[in-house]
Design an enzyme around this catalytic site. Structure first.
Site, PDB file in Angstrom:
ATOM      1  N   GLY A  48       0.734  -1.204  -0.261  1.00 10.80           N
ATOM      2  CA  GLY A  48       0.062   0.006   0.066  1.00 10.80           C
ATOM      3  C   GLY A  48       0.787   1.238   0.045  1.00 10.80           C
ATOM      4  N   GLY A  50       0.539   5.148   1.745  1.00  9.71           N
ATOM      5  CA  GLY A  50      -0.168   6.275   2.483  1.00  9.71           C
ATOM      6  C   GLY A  50       0.130   7.597   1.838  1.00  9.71           C
ATOM      7  CG  PHE A  52       2.118  11.534   5.481  1.00  6.46           C
ATOM      8  CD1 PHE A  52       2.288  12.698   4.555  1.00  6.46           C
ATOM      9  CD2 PHE A  52       1.165  11.245   6.201  1.00  6.46           C
ATOM     10  CE1 PHE A  52       1.500  13.727   4.670  1.00  6.46           C
ATOM     11  CE2 PHE A  52       0.223  12.057   6.405  1.00  6.46           C
ATOM     12  CZ  PHE A  52       0.514  13.442   5.625  1.00  6.46           C
ATOM     13  CE  LYS A  54       7.076   3.784  -2.784  1.00  5.72           C
ATOM     14  NZ  LYS A  54       8.263   3.468  -3.519  1.00  5.72           N
ATOM     15  CB  VAL A  55       1.720   0.487   3.419  1.00  3.95           C
ATOM     16  CG1 VAL A  55       1.664  -0.746   4.646  1.00  3.95           C
ATOM     17  CG2 VAL A  55       1.610   1.670   4.012  1.00  3.95           C
ATOM     18  CE  LYS A  70       1.048   4.655   8.205  1.00  5.23           C
ATOM     19  NZ  LYS A  70      -0.452   4.946   8.755  1.00  5.23           N
ATOM     20  CG  ASP A 157      -8.361  10.673   9.355  1.00  5.10           C
ATOM     21  OD1 ASP A 157      -9.533  10.965   8.750  1.00  5.10           O
ATOM     22  OD2 ASP A 157      -7.464  10.430   8.651  1.00  5.10           O
TER      23      ASP A 157
HETATM   24  N1  LIG Z   1      -1.450  -3.117   9.228  1.00  2.00           N
HETATM   25  C1  LIG Z   1      -1.860  -3.223   8.250  1.00  2.00           C
HETATM   26  N2  LIG Z   1      -2.100  -4.147   7.548  1.00  2.00           N
HETATM   27  C2  LIG Z   1      -2.123  -4.486   6.257  1.00  2.00           C
HETATM   28  N3  LIG Z   1      -2.214  -3.395   5.373  1.00  2.00           N
HETATM   29  C3  LIG Z   1      -2.120  -2.132   5.933  1.00  2.00           C
HETATM   30  C4  LIG Z   1      -1.903  -1.848   7.378  1.00  2.00           C
HETATM   31  N4  LIG Z   1      -1.663  -0.529   7.562  1.00  2.00           N
HETATM   32  C5  LIG Z   1      -1.982  -0.149   6.188  1.00  2.00           C
HETATM   33  N5  LIG Z   1      -2.092  -1.024   5.283  1.00  2.00           N
HETATM   34  C6  LIG Z   1      -2.424  -0.595   3.792  1.00  2.00           C
HETATM   35  O1  LIG Z   1      -1.521   0.324   3.447  1.00  2.00           O
HETATM   36  C7  LIG Z   1      -2.271   1.330   2.836  1.00  2.00           C
HETATM   37  C8  LIG Z   1      -1.906   2.699   3.315  1.00  2.00           C
HETATM   38  O2  LIG Z   1      -1.849   2.765   4.824  1.00  2.00           O
HETATM   39  P1  LIG Z   1      -2.303   3.774   5.649  1.00  2.00           P
HETATM   40  O3  LIG Z   1      -3.644   4.312   5.041  1.00  2.00           O
HETATM   41  O4  LIG Z   1      -2.353   3.512   7.257  1.00  2.00           O
HETATM   42  O5  LIG Z   1      -1.166   4.823   5.255  1.00  2.00           O
HETATM   43  P2  LIG Z   1      -1.288   6.501   5.552  1.00  2.00           P
HETATM   44  O6  LIG Z   1      -0.130   7.163   5.262  1.00  2.00           O
HETATM   45  O7  LIG Z   1      -1.900   6.786   6.822  1.00  2.00           O
HETATM   46  O8  LIG Z   1      -2.262   6.932   4.507  1.00  2.00           O
HETATM   47  P3  LIG Z   1      -3.786   7.855   4.535  1.00  2.00           P
HETATM   48  O9  LIG Z   1      -3.167   9.165   5.357  1.00  2.00           O
HETATM   49  O10 LIG Z   1      -4.113   8.061   3.162  1.00  2.00           O
HETATM   50  O11 LIG Z   1      -4.835   7.180   5.504  1.00  2.00           O
HETATM   51  C9  LIG Z   1      -3.709   1.125   3.166  1.00  2.00           C
HETATM   52  O12 LIG Z   1      -4.511   1.219   2.054  1.00  2.00           O
HETATM   53  C10 LIG Z   1      -3.653  -0.369   3.571  1.00  2.00           C
HETATM   54  O13 LIG Z   1      -4.479  -1.090   2.878  1.00  2.00           O
END
Ligand SMILES: Nc1ncnc2c1ncn2[C@@H]1O[C@H](COP(=O)(O)OP(=O)(O)OP(=O)(O)O)[C@@H](O)[C@H]1O
Length: 917
Positions: A48, A50, A52, A54-55, A70, A157
């Protein structure tokens, strides 16, 4: 090394080529740009992205457990928030944070991996979720929010994208980037979240109760789960905001049963004071029985954690600790790491090992259920008990089949263990092909098992006769269901339903029954007209669990039956057309308003489009955004004295009934006007001005993303550390008295942290040797020091030479009472953060500074800090022997000798500054 002597030439050549290739491999590993490992984690793939960073899916090498990694840039303030709050949570419906790794430029969070992905995806793939499943998931989400609220934290959020599903289909709340500490009576000002999930008071830029905005977002989530579309959504942001403030959602009685409507309308009360508390939510009729179970579980978890924690108390943990000790591991260090929530590699190891152990323990569970003994128990119950015991387990399928649905298990087991209340059909969801086959195979396993028992040659045995008759009667019931209802098991019906939406993904049922739509899930209910027939058809399916438990609790009154029938009847109306969920993805970012002008993303509908928006729909709608962003901006205190007050009276979105929608357009024009001017001004006038401007523009949808991020700090500064709920309780509600440090935005925080570590270590030694700095050791006990590497020290020395400035980290605690612990006049001091993740404020003394201080005969104590104001540098203060506070400021200016000077700034006592060097 390989011994080359004494071998033949061929052998020697072979060996040389092996050495050569392994050398090359190692070399390419070193020089490769591809990241394959971080700390103890092997990166498997990206899953994934986010806002800010990559995940990744990664493997924890020591335990071979999958985790989610993350990543985020160090200088992203939200990662600090996220780690700070997330590490305090230990709850089954919140993703676990195992470890935090800080590298040169990035922060990596090792999180519990949730293969079920986001609830958003789940809803999209299923189009609509059954009411039972909605109730169950929503109870879990509410439980997680209740837990966070009880820890005095508000999420801010909450949205479908921030709720993940684990492998059992349980909800896991995640993404605490906008979380902050909040006392009961604290009102907040920072505007953050995602527009469609935002409460009216946020839209109107009023100060708000953080708890109540989370409750509102829960209302949006529940509505969306049930209907597949958002309660307030329109083509343009302005129209959406107008709807949130002025309109009620459309409660389609075909989709939303009365009890659900009642709950949603309470959650979405425009007046925050009218919104229910979370215990009230969890007690609501629509969420039963799940709500009560989750409430109970949450309260138990909280009370255990408040009364000294839950760590290292269970048998499992003690056993594991013992084993680790025997293997030579420092268990004391592990304990400290966990208790202090350091989130270091030891925490990671312990938490993942524990998860492994728990999994192994639960894996034994289904095996036992296959044993004759457990079957005997089930049969005995089935044959000896009367109807009142209908829910005690005997009418359920073997445990491995009902494991996923075992609400009773959840009731009986410790709440620490994540148990599932999830219908089998939802397991491993996302791709319905993948979901359904296991479900079917389970069902067929059940049938096969039953058949083998029935046909067993040992059926003459008394016990097995009972088994036989039990399963025969069950089979008859199933057949009855097949005939009376429309198809066999619920799984079958769900499967056929899903199969309909994904052609070929699922074998069709043999029966002549018509294919059911997704909304027909649980259709079993609709034709059950009496309590008796309901009982008869209870075969342990998840769809019937609710009714089962109601029966068990003797709560099935005619009324309940009526409501059940009404509810399901509503849900199962065959005339309901299944639509694609009308959902868009909502991506978190710092501020959608801001990005509208700064990034161009989401902005098709920002300034320009907001001008052209009209509610009559004549204006062509903006292109559908893929994933609008969460936003966070700040109404600074300045706001309330500015002419563009955001107290709500001047808000463009506070529209009275008499004001026609065209007003919005006017507002939008204003908006764009201010946005434009703001942008212009921002460019020339630096951060402070931007902040002020932002306040104005926070309604007017414009500012730079960077400014908004910066402003987001201003609310963390009013928070107090959410470490001990009890302690917090006794603290003053005055948020200004909070001690939580504020973080810099202009420089990466961990950069300073590295300095902090080595400088602090060095200084502590020096200071104790020289006996000069009166820092109470008791106050520094809680600060965990890291061993500083010589490289770090070298780096510090190098950097210090380069900049000529001290490399400061503060010690606030130790200086209390010395008169040096007060905030900067501007109130925006910056402190450094310790690498163990604890927010410590440490003493900083550069060698040069120490020398200067030593040359001052009357120094009692020194503190160093810097203001966050634009262009400010680190400065130090010291107490002279008379107890007067003096300031030493680095002067980035060369004196006659070409070295750096320090000025004793006597702003305090009004003396002329003296050049010390
Ligand atoms: N613990 C996890 N297990 C599996 N997939 C995850 C996990 N955490 C995040 N992801 C995947 O990674 C993607 C991005 O994660 P996340 O939304 O937490 O990032 P972010 O930077 O907070 O993004 P945003 O600010 O847009 O919400 C998500 O779409 C999710 O599917």
């Amino acid at each position: 090394m390989v011994n080359l002597t004494g071998s033949s030439k061929v052998e020697q050549n072979n060996i040389k080529s092996i050495i050569g290739s392994s050398y090359n491999r190692l070399y390419s590993q070193f020089t490769s740009d591809e990241l394959t490992e971080v700390g103890n984690y092997k990166i498997l793939k990206q899953i994934g992205e986010g806002s800010f960073g990559k995940v990744y899916l990664a493997l924890h090498r020591p335990t071979h457990r999958k985790v989610c990694l993350k990543t985020s840039d160090k200088n992203d303030p939200n990662i600090v928030r996220e780690v700070f709050y997330h590490r305090q949570f230990d709850f089954p419906f919140i993703t676990k944070l195992y470890e935090v790794i800080v590298t040169e430029t990035k922060v990596w969070m090792a999180l519990e991996y949730c293969p079920g992905k986001e609830l958003y995806d789940h809803l999209l793939s299923l189009h609509r979720i059954s009411l039972l499943e909605c109730g169950e998931l929503f109870a879990q989400i509410s439980g997680a929010v209740y837990y966070a609220h009880s820890m005095h934290c508000v999420h801010r959020d909450l949205k479908l994208e921030n709720i993940l599903l684990d492998k059992n289909g349980n909800a896991k709340l995640t993404d605490f980037g906008f979380t902050r500490e909040c006392m009961t009576k604290t009102t907040l000002e920072t505007v953050c979240g995602t527009t469609v999930y935002m409460a009216p008071e946020l839209i109107e830029r009023k100060t708000y109760d953080g708890f109540k905005i989370d409750i509102w977002s829960l209302g949006v989530i529940l509505y969306t789960l049930i209907t597949g579309s958002l309660p307030f959504d329109d083509d343009g942001e302005v129209k959406t905001k107008w709807k949130i403030v002025n309109e009620e959602p459309n409660y389609d009685s075909k989709l939303i049963p009365d009890d659900a409507k009642d709950l949603i309308s309470r959650l979405l009360a425009k007046n925050p004071k009218e919104r229910p508390s979370l215990p009230q939510v969890l007690h609501h009729q629509f969420l039963q029985p799940y709500g009560s179970v989750v409430l109970d579980q949450t309260e138990k978890t909280l009370s255990r954690q408040r009364s000294g924690g839950t760590h290292f108390k269970s048998k499992l943990e003690r056993r594991l600790l013992k084993r680790l000790k025997q293997s030579g591991l420092d268990t004391l260090a592990i304990k400290q790491s966990i208790l202090k929530r350091k989130c270091d590699s030891l925490s990671g190891l312990w938490l993942l090992l524990l998860a492994q152990e728990k999994k192994q323990e639960t894996c034994k569970y289904p095996k036992r259920s296959k044993s004759v003994l457990s079957v005997k128990k089930v049969i005995d119950n089935a044959t000896h008990n009367d109807d009142s015991n209908i829910d005690s387990g005997m009418l359920k399928p073997p445990l491995e089949l009902s494991r996923a649905t075992s609400l009773s298990k959840m009731l009986n087991k410790g709440s620490d263990i994540v148990t599932s209340m999830t219908p089998v059909s939802r397991k491993k969801s996302k791709d319905s092909t993948k979901i359904l086959r296991p479900t079917l195979s389970k069902a067929s396993t059940q049938r096969a098992y039953t058949q083998s028992m029935v046909n067993s040659p040992r059926k003459s045995n008394n016990f097995l006769q009972k088994v036989s008759s039990f399963f025969k009667s069950k089979k008859n019931l199933n057949n009855n269901m097949n005939n009376n209802i429309y198809s066999g098991t619920r799984e079958g019906s769900v499967a056929s339903t899903k199969g309909a939406s994904i052609p070929g993904s699922f074998p069709k049922k043999k029966s002549n029954s018509p294919q059911k739509s997704r909304t027909d899930v649980g259709a079993d209910f609709i034709k059950i007209n009496s309590k008796e027939s309901l009982k008869n058809n209870l075969v342990g399916t998840a769809a019937l669990q609710k009714a089962t438990i109601l029966l068990d609790n003797n709560e099935v009154s005619e009324k309940a039956m009526e409501s059940t029938n009404t509810t399901t009847g509503l849900l199962l109306n065959e005339n309901i057309r299944i639509e694609e969920p009308r959902l868009k993805r909502f991506k978190s970012s710092i501020s959608s308003d801001i990005s509208q002008t700064s990034t161009g993303n989401y902005d098709s509908e920002s300034v320009e489009n907001s001008r052209s928006v009209s509610l009559d729909g004549k204006v062509s709608p903006p292109p559908i955004r893929t994933r609008p962003l969460s936003e966070i901006s700040q109404i600074s205190n300045d706001t309330y004295t500015s002419e563009y007050s955001t107290d709500g009276n001047n808000s463009s979105f506070k529209i009275s009934d008499t004001i026609k929608p065209s007003y919005i357009r006017k507002g939008s024009e204003n908006t764009s006007q201010y946005s434009a001017s703001s942008e212009k001004m921002t460019n020339g006038y630096g951060r402070k001005f931007v902040r002020r401007d932002l306040s104005i523009i926070s309604t007017a949808s414009s500012a730079s993303e960077r400014s908004s991020r910066t402003d987001s700090f201003y609310d963390i500064t009013t928070a107090s550390p959410a470490i001990n709920a009890e302690n917090r309780g006794s603290r003053s509600n005055n948020s200004k008295e909070s001690v939580l440090p504020r973080f810099g935005t202009q420089r990466p925080w961990t950069g300073k942290r590295a300095y902090a570590t080595s400088r602090h270590g060095k200084t502590a030694r020096r200071s104790s040797k020289r006996g000069q700095f009166k820092i109470q050791s008791s106050n520094t006990d809680s600060i965990i020091q890291e061993v500083s590497s010589s490289e770090e020290e070298d780096h510090n020395a190098l950097d210090k030479k380069r900049t000529g400035l001290p490399t400061p980290v503060l010690q606030n605690k130790g200086l209390a009472g010395n008169g040096l612990d007060e905030h900067d006049e501007d109130g925006d001091d910056e402190y450094a953060i310790h690498t163990d993740g604890e927010f410590s404020v440490k003493p900083q003394f550069s060698d040069e500074l120490i020398d200067k201080q030593n040359s001052l005969s009357n120094v009692k104590a020194v503190a160093t800090k810097r203001s966050l104001s634009e262009g400010s540098n680190w400065s130090s203060k010291y107490l002279d022997s008379d107890g007067n506070r003096q300031r030493i400021s680095p002067m980035v200016e060369k004196n006659g000798e070409g070295s750096v000077g320090y000025v004793a700034d006597s702003s305090v006592d009004g003396e002329e500054p003296k050049l010390l060097l």
